[in-house]
Design a protein around this motif. Structure first.
Motif, mmCIF file in Angstrom:
data_model
loop_
_atom_site.group_PDB
_atom_site.id
_atom_site.type_symbol
_atom_site.label_atom_id
_atom_site.label_comp_id
_atom_site.label_asym_id
_atom_site.label_seq_id
_atom_site.Cartn_x
_atom_site.Cartn_y
_atom_site.Cartn_z
ATOM 1 N N ASP B 545 0.868 -1.179 0.000
ATOM 2 C CA ASP B 545 0.000 0.000 0.000
ATOM 3 C C ASP B 545 0.906 1.231 0.000
ATOM 4 O O ASP B 545 2.123 1.100 -0.167
ATOM 5 N N VAL B 546 0.302 2.394 0.220
ATOM 6 C CA VAL B 546 1.084 3.634 0.085
ATOM 7 C C VAL B 546 2.261 3.681 1.055
ATOM 8 O O VAL B 546 3.281 4.326 0.787
ATOM 9 N N SER B 547 2.132 2.952 2.143
ATOM 10 C CA SER B 547 3.244 2.962 3.105
ATOM 11 C C SER B 547 4.509 2.336 2.512
ATOM 12 O O SER B 547 5.624 2.631 2.954
ATOM 13 N N THR B 548 4.321 1.508 1.517
ATOM 14 C CA THR B 548 5.500 0.932 0.860
ATOM 15 C C THR B 548 6.350 2.044 0.239
ATOM 16 O O THR B 548 7.579 1.978 0.231
ATOM 17 N N LEU B 549 5.658 3.047 -0.303
ATOM 18 C CA LEU B 549 6.416 4.155 -0.895
ATOM 19 C C LEU B 549 7.229 4.895 0.170
ATOM 20 O O LEU B 549 8.362 5.315 -0.068
ATOM 21 N N SER B 550 6.647 5.054 1.359
ATOM 22 C CA SER B 550 7.405 5.706 2.434
ATOM 23 C C SER B 550 8.624 4.878 2.816
ATOM 24 O O SER B 550 9.704 5.423 3.084
ATOM 25 N N GLU B 551 8.422 3.589 2.859
ATOM 26 C CA GLU B 551 9.561 2.707 3.159
ATOM 27 C C GLU B 551 10.667 2.884 2.123
ATOM 28 O O GLU B 551 11.845 2.933 2.446
ATOM 29 N N ILE B 552 10.236 2.955 0.859
ATOM 30 C CA ILE B 552 11.227 3.144 -0.209
ATOM 31 C C ILE B 552 11.922 4.489 -0.037
ATOM 32 O O ILE B 552 13.139 4.597 -0.172
ATOM 33 N N GLY B 553 11.131 5.506 0.303
ATOM 34 C CA GLY B 553 11.719 6.827 0.539
ATOM 35 C C GLY B 553 12.780 6.750 1.615
ATOM 36 O O GLY B 553 13.894 7.276 1.472
ATOM 37 N N GLU B 554 12.432 6.098 2.693
ATOM 38 C CA GLU B 554 13.379 5.983 3.797
ATOM 39 C C GLU B 554 14.602 5.161 3.378
ATOM 40 O O GLU B 554 15.730 5.476 3.752
ATOM 41 N N ARG B 555 14.374 4.138 2.590
ATOM 42 C CA ARG B 555 15.486 3.304 2.095
ATOM 43 C C ARG B 555 16.480 4.156 1.295
ATOM 44 O O ARG B 555 17.688 4.109 1.506
ATOM 45 N N ILE B 556 15.929 4.948 0.398
ATOM 46 C CA ILE B 556 16.796 5.770 -0.455
ATOM 47 C C ILE B 556 17.537 6.823 0.379
ATOM 48 O O ILE B 556 18.737 7.053 0.204
ATOM 49 N N ASP B 557 16.818 7.413 1.323
ATOM 50 C CA ASP B 557 17.449 8.446 2.152
ATOM 51 C C ASP B 557 18.564 7.855 3.009
ATOM 52 O O ASP B 557 19.611 8.476 3.215
ATOM 53 N N ASN B 558 18.358 6.669 3.481
ATOM 54 C CA ASN B 558 19.418 5.999 4.249
ATOM 55 C C ASN B 558 20.600 5.614 3.363
ATOM 56 O O ASN B 558 21.749 5.627 3.792
#
Lengths: 638, 638
Positions: B545-558
């Motif tokens: 769901d949309v939270s997956t995109l947040s996870e990806i965002g956090e992954r990239i930022d890390n």
């Protein structure tokens, strides 16, 4: 002249476009075959139309003036250098006839779209541009590019109208919009520069003409394809093997561009320096084509050079300034004339500054010859205290100040301040405003600024400048080739034979060649007979022989002469400024010389069949088939 | 990551281009579906590639650096504003990670040609450019445009490569060629401006990338066309009805461009003035979007505006200066940031001069934010006597001197003289050369100059600037929207909740949105859920769901955080200059404030799952699927 129905014939598209910018009427008119045969194209056809359609005495910047873009029967054909178009109107700078020519790709594209030329009438209420795609012609709002430099205008319009083919654009910049007298029409970095054609375009509120053509291809423009192909091959051979044009033979024009002649002109003592105060410039080695080629130009056959359409000579070079104060400048040029006008004329020997000034003229849409000439004039005024740093906005406008020269060109483009106003409106206008006998060294004839050949070092050039139909134009009859190229084939100091030489060039080649649509640089090897062969194979006209072309040349020259006479010009206007007639050259091989104009003028008129005031006689006009002109100048036959 | 065979999948072209400029090897590589799913595109994919392919500690201007141009899965689709591409490399300005984003039409064209992105390796011996026409990729000699401004480069290359479709061009100008740290990559007047990506491109001797694409059309980029169409329609509706984006609703962004927020920022006391000496500028009414719209901009929907590809918002405006000293200037902008950097930052309120400076940055290829920031810094140095008129080449570089500001931008473009050198290499470099504690008011973080929001008037912006992965970037987490837009929804003076706010923006929207290929201005109404619907319909990825995109965002930022840590950056670099931390704002609603960074930083690290030095913990990395990163930062698990 024009009737309905628009069949193509010979190498003509057969069709003219007539656009009235006030009424928005767009008409397509058949090109009359008999008129085409008698006036060929470009200059000739435009002269015919303007003589017939313009009333004498009109304001060149008023709606009554007409602006004609015209190609010739060789434009867009398989001929070498078939890329010229002319822009003609009554000149606001010279108040005379004007035809200004331009290379590039716009002229061929117009023919590919199905038009030999177009006549722009009247004036739009607001800024507009034309978009032409074959049969579809639209008058479009131009507010979104009004005020823009020519490069941005080209970019935005190409982006808007690119379809399956790159459109070609001719446009004006801010000087044209504000009707500055030195405004040019720019077509993709090339210019119809002289005589203020950009100001006329601006006076009509016409920003640009965009053309995309799919209707014809070069092969469609021939009556006798085999004969044309043969004639074309012969010309290509001549050009490629010529000492001037053929790189294989060390062709100087190809390799060093028009700047190849700088050394010769300076050696002749006729490279006008510091506003024609002398004819010898010190630092010439830094400004020669050889040095530009070595230091600033990219290789002549590099893709960035963007030569004119279908040109084997490639005289155009591209300078890139990569270091110093003017780094980042990419300019197509500078040409011989630009190097002079921003160089010696301003006492400047800074190569990069000259390249920048050249760039700015294209960017803003200004005639680089006239602007440089005018800045040189203003420098002399400044040094003599006739104008002050208050007038220049604090710029120290002394001869030799390269940065001041560039700043002045920038202001001319922007029309900013008194200096910007003066520098963009020419020397005659400036001398009138400055007064104090500055007209004695305002170097123009009929209002058009002189280019880069001092006529005190070439008497023939003096006559040429004086009798030019658009004013002081080196292209009217370039006797400099015989008088100044080293070693000269004609004595530059004598007036003997110069009237004949000028007359010969005007009649035999220049006038009619400028009507065919090919580049004048054919002249470096290609003969009138060669051009004749191409013209008849292309057009199918049953011209008697090459002498018919000379007759046509003379006809056109008499027609533009009559145009000027009807405007009130006479012998008094066939003159040169005080400096050139009265102040002897102070140094060099022609030291002590002034232009002895009167003796040449009398002979020239006589040779031309003109009366002592320079007016073509009724007989001469009738002989040339210009009965309609004779009637207008002399009334109906008694 | 990459295997042979290049089938398209979902809305990905499925193929990456890898060009080694030294060996001239051109490879096409399959885009790995799992990697695409985990990192989406643009920023994310580039971070994955660069982390894996770059060795730590390399010279960003050396051949070891790689330059990545990348699109996202929504680039070139039917989505609104699907026009972004990113340019990524190790930044020579910040010695950190850098992704710099650009709109226009180049990104979509690259996908139409069949590529999601390209990786540029090593360095060519001489100047080259790439010409890409679908499957055909050529490395061509660029000597003929080397040294040229970006507009001439675009013009010449389009003329050379236009076929049945207008090619799109991304290029550098002279600052990029000479590897000036503030050099940008320009694509048709739009810029990947920040972080010196132009310098990296120059270091590779790569002048331009020309792209023409016929392989795909937008409709080809969808897995579930119906679902995409529905999601797209919904976004269009939101944008067209939004108060900010929808002109029908008086949308300020549409009508007044990004400059619409100027009044609010000044009211907030955070419009940095005279090199951040204060946050209140006097003449703001003359510089507001409303005034630009009234005085200089052409209508937003006029053809000359050339919006980015498929944009319904049209935030971009075109200014034409038609009178005065800068007449003839046609510029796309100035944007909010440009108006600030050449305006208040330099104490200037001359609208036309600001437009000219903006034009010059595009013309030369310079980051307008950083150049203006640097000139403001140099003005302060000049007023304080730390540099003299000898250093400036005689320019009176005082705050408020508009002509001096424009002249300095020109010199920065040309790299001429000490001023040109200083102004084109950023404040950190300048402060190092000038010394004398000038670093106290050199306004940057990690080397990247601050943009137009004073963080003393918005604590969240202070944290954002300090923790940005490419340095002081307003786009990293624009808390200014909540803290400074009037009335503010968050108290700008408190530090409370700011760590959370920044973290939220980074994870929920910014990082992942910058990986999708759509413009951030979706943020004015379009929700993460709406973007999610478009992404899954386009890609076909079975994201939970949309939270997956947040996870990806956090992954990239890390991942970019880890990139920086591997480069030796740590908490000491998550900082701001002395002025912002120690000198209280002298006036306005936030008078007396400094940035209280430490307290926010501690909280931010904690929230992020990073240790007290700002390093992501092994657990956090593993949780995010970044095991390969964990191994590199911490070694193999014991």
């Amino acid at each position: 002249m024009l009737v309905k129905g628009m069949p193509k014939f010979g190498s003509y598209a057969g069709q003219l476009l007539r656009v009235n910018l006030r009424t928005k009427a767009i008409k397509k008119e058949q090109l009359d075959k008999r008129i085409a045969k008698a006036y060929v194209g470009s200059k000739g056809l435009s002269a015919y139309i303007l003589f017939n359609e313009l009333k004498p005495g009109i304001n060149p910047l008023g709606p009554e003036n007409r602006l004609i873009f015209m190609t010739g029967p060789l434009t867009g054909t398989a001929a070498p250098m078939p890329n010229r178009f002319s822009v003609s109107a009554k000149s606001p700078l010279a108040n005379s006839w004007c035809d200004s020519h331009c290379g590039g790709s716009w002229g061929p594209e117009l023919k590919f779209a199905g038009y030999d030329g177009m006549i722009i009438e009247d004036r739009s209420a607001g800024p507009v541009y034309l978009n032409i795609v074959d049969d579809t012609v639209k008058i479009l709002d131009a507010n979104f590019v009004w005020g823009s430099d020519t490069f941005s205008t080209e970019r935005v319009l190409k982006d808007r109208h690119c379809s399956d083919r790159m459109p070609r654009v001719a446009c004006i910049g801010p000087p044209g919009e504000r009707q500055a007298l030195l405004a040019s029409v720019i077509s993709e970095v090339r210019a119809a520069g002289r005589g203020g054609m950009g100001a006329v375009m601006g006076s009509k509120n016409l920003k640009a003409i965009v053309v995309t053509g799919h209707k014809y291809k070069p092969k469609d423009f021939a009556t006798n394809p085999e004969a044309l192909s043969k004639a074309v091959k012969s010309c290509y051979t001549i050009l490629s093997q010529g000492k001037v044009t053929g790189p294989a033979k060390g062709g100087r024009l190809s390799i060093y561009g028009t700047a190849n002649i700088i050394g010769d002109m300076n050696t002749a003592g006729g490279w006008p320096t510091r506003n024609f105060q002398t004819g010898v410039f010190g630092d010439v080695s830094e400004l020669k084509g050889e040095t530009y080629a070595d230091k600033l130009w990219i290789p002549r056959n590099a893709p960035g050079s963007r030569p004119c359409y279908s040109c084997p000579v490639l005289c155009a070079h591209v300078a890139i300034v990569r270091e110093g104060k003017y780094a980042g400048t990419f300019t197509e040029g500078p040409e011989y004339e630009d190097i002079w006008s921003f160089g010696p004329q301003c006492g400047v020997s800074n190569r990069e500054a000259i390249a920048r000034a050249d760039y700015l003229c294209d960017y803003y849409g200004l005639d680089s010859i006239s602007v440089g000439n005018t800045i040189g004039f203003l420098m002399e005024c400044y040094e003599k205290g006739l104008i002050t740093s208050e007038d220049t906005g604090g710029i120290d406008l002394r001869f030799g100040n390269a940065d001041a020269m560039v700043a002045a060109v920038d202001l001319a483009g922007r029309g900013f301040g008194k200096l910007g106003e003066l520098a963009s409106n020419g020397v005659r206008n400036a001398a009138q405003r400055i007064g104090k006998e500055s007209d004695k060294f305002a170097i123009h004839s009929k209002g058009l600024e002189l280019p880069a050949y001092c006529p005190r070092a070439a008497q023939g050039m003096g006559l040429n400048y004086a009798v030019g139909d658009r004013g002081a134009c080196h292209l009217h009859a370039w006797t400099a080739g015989s008088e100044m190229m080293q070693p000269p084939s004609m004595d530059p100091k004598t007036t003997e034979g110069k009237a004949e030489a000028v007359r010969h060039l005007v009649n035999e080649t220049n006038t009619v060649w400028d009507s065919t649509g090919v580049c004048r640089f054919h002249g470096w090897g290609v003969s009138p007979q060669d051009i004749f062969e191409m013209v008849i194979a292309a057009t199918g006209f049953a011209y008697r022989d090459v002498s018919t072309l000379s007759e046509i040349g003379e006809r056109i020259d008499n027609l533009t002469r009559a145009f000027n006479i009807r405007e009130g010009l006479s012998k008094k206007d066939d003159t040169l400024p005080y400096r050139l007639l009265k102040e002897p050259l102070p140094e060099g091989p022609c030291k002590g010389q002034v232009v002895r104009l009167e003796e040449m003028l009398t002979e020239y008129y006589k040779l031309s069949g003109w009366d002592t005031e320079g007016k073509p006689t009724r007989e001469k006009l009738t002989d040339l088939g210009l009965d309609f002109v004779a009637r207008e100048l002399y009334g109906k036959q008694a």
